[in-house]
Design an enzyme around this catalytic site. Structure first.
Site, short mmCIF file in Angstrom:
data_model
loop_
_atom_site.label_atom_id
_atom_site.label_comp_id
_atom_site.label_asym_id
_atom_site.label_seq_id
_atom_site.Cartn_x
_atom_site.Cartn_y
_atom_site.Cartn_z
N HIS A 1 -81.74 -58.99 39.83
CA HIS A 1 -80.88 -58.20 38.98
C HIS A 1 -81.25 -58.48 37.52
CE1 HIS A 1 -78.85 -62.11 39.51
NE2 HIS A 1 -78.59 -61.98 38.22
N HIS B 1 -84.74 -59.05 30.95
CA HIS B 1 -85.72 -59.60 31.88
C HIS B 1 -85.16 -59.66 33.29
CE1 HIS B 1 -83.25 -63.17 31.15
NE2 HIS B 1 -83.73 -63.67 32.28
#
Length: 202
Positions: free
Chosen positions: A52, A139
């Site tokens: 995620h 990220h």
């Protein structure tokens, strides 16, 4: 709520939660195929089911704050536009000479992504769920290392990856349950659609 979780809340510990973007299955599968030949090279890659992009992390969300948190996240998400993103570019924390975390960066509508992160962090703080104070770096975490490594070779490998583009239309509020096994168990508490009131000011 489980008995042990209720006990933690009553003791003031609260629930670990985070707000995130979950990539679609086709994006997860493409990246997983890229990493598969490299899984035997000594790095503890995170299970793709747990991938995620974290927008905000809250180590302690009091039970009383959850309803207001959901209300404010509904509004924060509605004020931001849907966006397109793509995984590209390797990175690490804290630096390549002593990396403890390896990650993939993102390209695409990253300015809108950063605005979204600012909005959901403000929503969480206002709702009484303080957010981890670290600056937002878009990220996807791929590996958390037991010992720091010199990561230059891995960064070159990750830099070679160009993932498929996908459209982000919602964000998730996710509870992180610890002490149930070797890794946390993630539970999506609610999802919030982007763009319903995107003409509103930031």
């Amino acid at each position: 709520m489980r008995i042990e979780e209720r006990a933690l809340t009553m003791a003031g510990m609260g629930q670990r939660m985070f707000i995130a973007i979950t990539p679609p299955i086709e994006v997860i599968e493409d990246l997983s195929e890229f990493l598969e030949p490299r899984r035997e090279q000594g790095l503890p890659f995170i299970d793709p089911a747990q991938w995620h992009v974290t927008l905000a992390f809250m180590s302690e969300v009091p039970e009383y704050a959850v309803d207001e948190l959901e209300e404010r996240l509904t509004d924060a998400a509605a004020r931001r536009n849907p966006m397109t993103l793509r995984f590209h570019g390797g990175g690490c924390f804290p630096d390549p000479t002593r990396a403890k975390v390896l990650w993939l960066g993102l390209t695409g509508d990253t300015e809108e992504l950063s605005r979204l992160a600012i909005n959901v962090r403000a929503a969480a703080t206002t709702a009484g769920a303080p957010v981890d104070g670290k600056a937002f770096v878009p990220h996807l975490t791929l590996s958390r290392l037991h010992h720091p490594i010199e990561a230059t070779r891995w960064l070159r490998i990750l830099d070679s990856y160009d993932g498929p583009t996908w459209r982000v239309e919602h964000i998730d509020l996710i509870a992180s349950h610890l002490h149930e096994g070797r890794r946390p168990r993630y539970e999506v508490v609610n999802s919030f659609d982007l763009g319903e009131h995107a003409s509103y000011p930031a």
